[in-house]
Write an enzyme that holds these catalytic residues in place. Structure first.
Site, PDB file in Angstrom:
ATOM      1  N   TYR A 104     -40.220 -12.922 -24.101  1.00 50.71           N
ATOM      2  CA  TYR A 104     -41.536 -12.594 -24.675  1.00 50.71           C
ATOM      3  C   TYR A 104     -41.553 -12.662 -26.204  1.00 50.71           C
ATOM      4  O   TYR A 104     -42.487 -12.184 -26.827  1.00 50.71           O
ATOM      5  CB  TYR A 104     -41.977 -11.190 -24.228  1.00 50.71           C
ATOM      6  CG  TYR A 104     -42.551 -11.147 -22.823  1.00 50.71           C
ATOM      7  CD1 TYR A 104     -42.363 -12.204 -21.932  1.00 50.71           C
ATOM      8  CD2 TYR A 104     -43.270 -10.053 -22.385  1.00 50.71           C
ATOM      9  CE1 TYR A 104     -42.871 -12.162 -20.647  1.00 50.71           C
ATOM     10  CE2 TYR A 104     -43.802 -10.002 -21.100  1.00 50.71           C
ATOM     11  CZ  TYR A 104     -43.583 -11.061 -20.236  1.00 50.71           C
ATOM     12  OH  TYR A 104     -44.100 -11.008 -18.958  1.00 50.71           O
ATOM     13  N   LYS A 107     -30.647 -11.184 -13.777  1.00 51.77           N
ATOM     14  CA  LYS A 107     -30.559 -12.474 -13.079  1.00 51.77           C
ATOM     15  C   LYS A 107     -29.345 -13.191 -13.662  1.00 51.77           C
ATOM     16  O   LYS A 107     -29.400 -14.361 -14.057  1.00 51.77           O
ATOM     17  CB  LYS A 107     -31.861 -13.266 -13.280  1.00 51.77           C
ATOM     18  CG  LYS A 107     -31.975 -14.546 -12.485  1.00 51.77           C
ATOM     19  CD  LYS A 107     -32.262 -14.332 -11.018  1.00 51.77           C
ATOM     20  CE  LYS A 107     -32.191 -15.636 -10.248  1.00 51.77           C
ATOM     21  NZ  LYS A 107     -32.379 -15.474  -8.797  1.00 51.77           N
ATOM     22  N   ASP A 139     -34.672 -10.895  -7.860  1.00 54.00           N
ATOM     23  CA  ASP A 139     -35.385 -11.318  -6.648  1.00 54.00           C
ATOM     24  C   ASP A 139     -35.076 -10.381  -5.479  1.00 54.00           C
ATOM     25  O   ASP A 139     -35.977  -9.974  -4.737  1.00 54.00           O
ATOM     26  CB  ASP A 139     -35.103 -12.792  -6.297  1.00 54.00           C
ATOM     27  CG  ASP A 139     -33.677 -13.229  -6.585  1.00 54.00           C
ATOM     28  OD1 ASP A 139     -33.000 -12.557  -7.373  1.00 54.00           O
ATOM     29  OD2 ASP A 139     -33.236 -14.240  -6.018  1.00 54.00           O
ATOM     30  N   ASP A 165     -41.830  -6.249 -16.914  1.00 58.57           N
ATOM     31  CA  ASP A 165     -43.286  -6.404 -16.866  1.00 58.57           C
ATOM     32  C   ASP A 165     -43.739  -6.586 -15.416  1.00 58.57           C
ATOM     33  O   ASP A 165     -44.669  -5.930 -14.937  1.00 58.57           O
ATOM     34  CB  ASP A 165     -43.670  -7.629 -17.719  1.00 58.57           C
ATOM     35  CG  ASP A 165     -45.152  -7.671 -18.028  1.00 58.57           C
ATOM     36  OD1 ASP A 165     -45.855  -6.698 -17.710  1.00 58.57           O
ATOM     37  OD2 ASP A 165     -45.597  -8.682 -18.585  1.00 58.57           O
TER      38      ASP A 165
END
Ligand code: NAI
Length: 343
Positions: free
Chosen positions: A125, A177, A212, A236
């Site tokens: 971001y 991740k 995930d 987020d």
């Protein structure tokens, strides 16, 4: 008589002014000692002064170091950069704290009590984005750079771990991740594991999960989690997922906390589809103001506000449309104010 606390108030765009007015009514009923300095930002800032984040608003927050903020509209695609993101950068609000607590029992997911702690300044971001033109198509290729630093990860993880201890959380889960984005999110995982071993071992349980799998587990069995701590983009998304577990965006507050300032807000946006209709649910921003009371070491007032909301929803059965009720914002607020007055 409580000591007056100067604070900046940004009503915001869309439903912002409606839900902020409702919150002020509740805070007045509590005799909360905030002395508001009203400022503007977002589309309101653009309309009034051509600036989505006017200097006067920044100066006010620099002075008060404390703000309650309604949602701010951000154009998608082109247009100006999000005032929310700029506020986080300006005041180095590195930690985003989003608790999700079931208030109305008997929903699809009952008895949820979870906190998402999101890194607020780094990752994908940071706004380092670009297009590469090819063969006359100016947008033929799009790219974004993500940056996570060891220092930025550490201060966020340290904030989360301290928060876990202060609020009696039993387990903290690092969400990442690192199997695919080995460097970008691997650094966050590695820093968290190292910090835990060095300083926090035994004070709470620590584990980790891939984003995930985390999303799936949150839907199958959210009760296995207590506090989730993660990088900006994942945080987020997960905090909206977690908001959905407790009845939607209308029920979830958020706090943006840095070393020099703290800004409290609802997780939801300006809801332009229902703005001006008097039907918005004001609870998320009211709960944000309860977090603000806690932050200002006024936990008794925070508890009265939370209890008042609970009683209005569950004992009086006064609920807005998004919660399956028929009440408008004003009717809900009136019922809440009378609960608070009698508490
Ligand atoms: P949104 O959260 O404003 O609305 C999504 C859906 O939830 C809409 O159907 C809306 O009516 C409903 N909703 C949201 N809050 C509600 C409430 N309190 N009571 C009842 N229903 C509610 O998300 P959307 O439409 O994607 O974004 C609209 C604008 O808000 C955009 O300009 C976006 O950039 C901005 N935004 C600002 C945020 C902030 O200031 N922190 C956060 C998220 C979005």
């Amino acid at each position: 008589m409580l000591t007056p606390i100067p604070a900046t108030l940004i009503a915001g765009d869309g439903i912002g002014p409606e839900i902020v007015d409702a919150t002020l009514a509740a805070l007045e009923a509590l005799k909360a000692p905030f002395v508001w300095d009203r400022q503007i930002a977002g589309m309101g800032g653009v309309t009034a002064s051509g600036d989505p984040l006017p200097q006067a608003t920044l100066d006010s927050i620099r002075r008060t170091r404390l703000a309650l903020k309604g949602p701010l509209e951000t154009p998608s695609g082109g247009g100006y950069r999000s005032s929310n993101v700029r506020l986080r950068e300006e005041f180095q609000l590195y930690a985003n704290l989003r608790p999700a607590l079931t208030i109305i029992p008997g929903g699809r997911f009952d008895k949820i009590d979870l906190v998402v702690v999101r890194e607020n300044l780094e990752g994908l971001y940071i706004g380092h984005e670009a297009y590469i033109p090819i063969d006359g198509d100016p947008h033929a290729v799009a790219m974004a750079t993500g940056i996570n630093t060891r220092a930025g990860s550490r201060r966020l993880l340290e904030f989360a771990f301290e928060q876990a201890i202060a609020t009696g959380r039993k387990k903290v889960t690092i969400v990442h991740k690192a199997n695919i984005m080995k460097a970008l999110t691997g650094i966050f995982l590695e820093t968290g594991l190292e910090l835990y071993e060095r300083k926090y071992k035994g004070k709470f349980e620590l584990d980790s999960v891939i984003i995930d799998a985390c999303a799936m587990k949150l839907v199958l069995n959210p009760w296995q989690f207590d506090m989730l701590v993660t990088t900006n983009l994942f945080g987020d998304i997960l905090s909206d997922l977690v908001a959905g577990l407790v009845g939607g965006l209308g029920m979830t507050p958020g706090a943006n906390i840095g070393a020099d300032a703290a800004i409290f807000e609802a997780v939801h946006g300006s809801a332009p589809d229902i703005a001006g209709k008097g039907i918005a649910n004001p609870i998320a921003i009211m709960l944000a103001s309860a977090m603000m009371l806690d932050h200002c070491k006024l936990p008794v007032l925070a508890t009265r506000l939370r209890r008042g909301i609970d009683e209005t929803l569950n004992l009086d059965q006064v609920r807005t449309g998004d919660l399956g009720g028929k009440a408008g914002t004003a009717e809900f607020t009136k019922a809440l104010v009378s609960r608070i007055a009698n508490s």
